[in-house]
Design a protein around this motif. Structure first.
Motif, short mmCIF file in Angstrom:
data_model
loop_
_atom_site.label_atom_id
_atom_site.label_comp_id
_atom_site.label_asym_id
_atom_site.label_seq_id
_atom_site.Cartn_x
_atom_site.Cartn_y
_atom_site.Cartn_z
N ASP A 127 0.85 -1.19 0.00
CA ASP A 127 0.00 0.00 0.00
C ASP A 127 0.89 1.24 0.00
O ASP A 127 1.65 1.47 0.94
CB ASP A 127 -0.89 -0.02 1.24
N PRO A 128 0.81 2.06 -1.03
CA PRO A 128 1.68 3.24 -1.08
C PRO A 128 1.43 4.23 0.05
O PRO A 128 2.29 5.06 0.35
CB PRO A 128 1.34 3.86 -2.46
N GLU A 129 0.28 4.11 0.69
CA GLU A 129 -0.02 5.02 1.81
C GLU A 129 0.19 4.36 3.17
O GLU A 129 -0.28 4.87 4.19
CB GLU A 129 -1.47 5.51 1.68
N TRP A 130 0.90 3.20 3.18
CA TRP A 130 1.13 2.51 4.45
C TRP A 130 1.88 3.41 5.41
O TRP A 130 2.89 4.04 5.04
CB TRP A 130 1.93 1.22 4.19
N ASP A 131 1.37 3.48 6.64
CA ASP A 131 1.95 4.39 7.63
C ASP A 131 2.91 3.71 8.59
O ASP A 131 3.34 4.30 9.57
CB ASP A 131 0.83 5.08 8.42
#
Length: 418
Positions: free
Chosen positions: A165-169
């Motif tokens: 996921d490119p938005e993984w935090d």
């Protein structure tokens, strides 16, 4: 099939025929959310002729909106004649994430037990088969919840849906499905008896429903008392890893609950939202043994022959002045020892496992006796579901047994002196 539905479906503008096609084989109304006062929707796998259903409807007297899946046509016809809904199908060929199952609250599973019982070939006790079954259990989790991704770098060798996921935090969570259900079931192909693998359906369905949708709240499973504890512990462990709150199991003998025959089974119960009290499965007052002759209103002194002239270590007769031995399909040939022409009627055979006279057994005598031998005893369904759902069951069980055994008001089911 795997439909892959994960979100709400827009049903706007669909015709009645289109709705039926989308819902099939489940009820059309299950595509829509239940009303606040509607009973729980329940899926009953390997549902047979109606043991669980009778126990919930007639003994516990709890309303449910239940649909059973059963491959045996005679057993399904019996259940339908008794007023229960059945889908005649192979459980493994249905999609547990079907859109019509979004609001299912309960799951009941009674996979065939012949692989585990001492009277069968016991393929389930073969170590290689058990190892493959454990592999299937693990794969069921990987095909639904996936693996739990801890905070930090991922050690998963395959594609990780969290890391990707490119938005993984950077925080933890379940990856989601990493296998298809077909891949999860693949180890079963290597078993010497594929029926061993049917036990995995309890996890495949429970985890699929609880991963895809958020409605499933409880699970009840019945199996042979010879099922190894290692297998039960593995099922329990996978449920707990998938964030179910509690899972417990206990071997129960129906004779301890007022049934006129011995019927020892293991029951596993699980809840997603609350802790379970396994002691709720135990009657507060011991229940007196019910002699078969008393339940059937036979004269005293009858002995029942089960094997003709063939002698076995356990004998070939039992006294009807005591509870019956465990009922199997072989009851079709049992007779009074002093009168070979006096055999069990279907009503008598069924009464010994807790069905009221008149249950509409369908098929030949052999088929009906097979159904009676395999069925979950309705009184035990009442006990297990009552304990699981925190609903009082003892008085309802007593009322039901008093009715089907035609006991006088002065007869006492409970052992007052205990």
């Amino acid at each position: 099939m795997d439909y892959g539905y994960t979100g709400p479906i827009d049903l706007t503008g669909l015709t009645a025929e289109e709705l039926r096609e989308l819902a099939a084989p489940w009820p059309v109304e299950w595509l829509f959310p239940p009303r606040e006062d509607d009973p729980d929707r329940v899926v009953n796998l390997f549902s047979g002729p109606g043991g669980w259903c009778v126990g919930i409807r007639d003994v516990l007297r709890r309303p449910t909106d239940m649909v059973g899946v059963e491959l045996h046509k005679d057993a399904a016809a019996t259940a339908e004649a008794a007023g229960f809904r059945r889908i005649v199908a192979d459980v493994t060929q249905l999609d547990p994430a079907h859109p019509a199952l979004r609001w299912v609250r309960g799951l009941i599973v009674s996979a065939p037990c012949q692989c585990w019982t001492p009277s069968g070939k016991q393929a389930g006790h073969d170590q290689r088969n058990q190892d493959l079954l454990m592999d299937t259990f693990l794969a069921a989790t990987e095909a639904t919840f996936g693996h739990f991704h801890d905070a930090g770098p991922c050690e998963w060798e395959g594609d990780c849906t969290i890391c990707a996921d490119p938005e993984w935090d950077g925080y933890s969570g379940f990856t989601g499905p990493l296998l298809t259900l077909a891949e999860a079931r693949a180890p079963i192909e290597q078993m010497t008896d594929a029926r061993v693998g049917l036990l995995a359906e309890v996890l495949i369905w429970a985890l699929s429903l609880s991963w895809r949708y958020n409605s499933l709240a409880w699970l009840a499973m019945e199996q042979s008392s010879a099922l190894p504890e290692d297998v039960l512990d593995a099922i329990k462990a996978e449920l707990l890893c998938a964030d179910w709150v509690d899972a417990k199991y206990k071997v129960l003998d129906a004779v301890d609950y007022g049934l006129a025959s011995r019927r020892k089974r293991v029951f596993l119960i699980a809840s997603r939202h609350h802790l379970l009290d396994v002691e709720a499965l135990v009657p507060r007052q011991p229940i007196k043994p019910m002699p078969a002759a008393a339940a059937l209103h036979w004269p005293a002194g009858v002995r029942v022959n089960t094997r003709g002239e063939r002698k076995t270590p356990g004998g070939n007769e039992w006294s009807a002045d005591k509870p019956s031995i465990a009922i199997t399909s072989k009851i079709r040939g049992w007779y009074w020892a002093h009168d070979k022409s006096r055999r069990f009627s279907l009503d008598e055979a069924a009464l010994l496992v807790g069905f009221a006279p008149g249950h509409p057994w369908t098929g030949s005598r052999s088929s009906s006796c097979q159904q009676i031998g395999d069925v979950v005893a309705p009184p035990m369904s009442c006990v297990v579901i009552g304990a699981l759902l925190q609903e009082p069951w003892e008085q309802r069980l007593r009322d039901y047994l008093t009715t089907i055994y035609r006991l006088a008001e002065s007869d006492e089911l409970y052992d007052v002196a205990a």
